[in-house]
Scaffold this motif. Sequence first.
Motif, short mmCIF file in Angstrom:
data_model
loop_
_atom_site.label_atom_id
_atom_site.label_comp_id
_atom_site.label_asym_id
_atom_site.label_seq_id
_atom_site.Cartn_x
_atom_site.Cartn_y
_atom_site.Cartn_z
N LYS A 4 -84.67 66.96 22.90
CA LYS A 4 -84.32 65.65 23.44
C LYS A 4 -83.24 65.76 24.51
O LYS A 4 -83.00 64.83 25.26
N VAL A 11 -75.26 62.63 19.58
CA VAL A 11 -75.87 62.07 18.36
C VAL A 11 -74.83 61.30 17.56
O VAL A 11 -75.10 60.20 17.07
N GLU A 14 -74.29 57.96 19.21
CA GLU A 14 -75.48 57.12 19.03
C GLU A 14 -75.53 56.50 17.63
O GLU A 14 -75.92 55.35 17.47
N HIS A 39 -83.27 54.65 12.27
CA HIS A 39 -82.78 54.95 13.62
C HIS A 39 -83.07 56.41 13.98
O HIS A 39 -83.38 56.72 15.13
N GLU A 42 -86.62 56.50 15.14
CA GLU A 42 -86.72 55.85 16.45
C GLU A 42 -86.08 56.70 17.56
O GLU A 42 -86.68 56.92 18.60
N TYR A 43 -84.88 57.19 17.32
CA TYR A 43 -84.12 57.91 18.33
C TYR A 43 -84.78 59.23 18.74
O TYR A 43 -84.87 59.56 19.91
#
Length: 102
Positions: A4, A11, A14, A39, A42-43
């Motif tokens: 990513k 992270v 986030e 999350h 999703e992330y």
Amino acid sequence: MDAKGVNQADVAREFGVKPPSVSSDWLKFGRIDKKHYSHLVEYFGLPYEWWFGDAGADKKITDVMLHMLKMSESEKNRMVKEAFSDKKPEGNGAHPPKRASK
């Protein structure tokens, strides 16, 4: 995280946790608060089953992390690449659980 293009500090920001939580609790011991599960999916764009297997919420991420600790760096890199591709995993079984269909 490599696939990513983010690091542990990214992270942590986030998810609203401190960087040591990501490096120690999450990566070293596989302890992630359940409130972060959706999350996380999703992330990182990986299905719930990739993180937790078919057993759902009762499956602990610790199992996945312990498995990863035993893997060589090349196996880990291959696993991450496969997780972000549409190709079927290859190899000796050292890969994540089957991805859910879209």
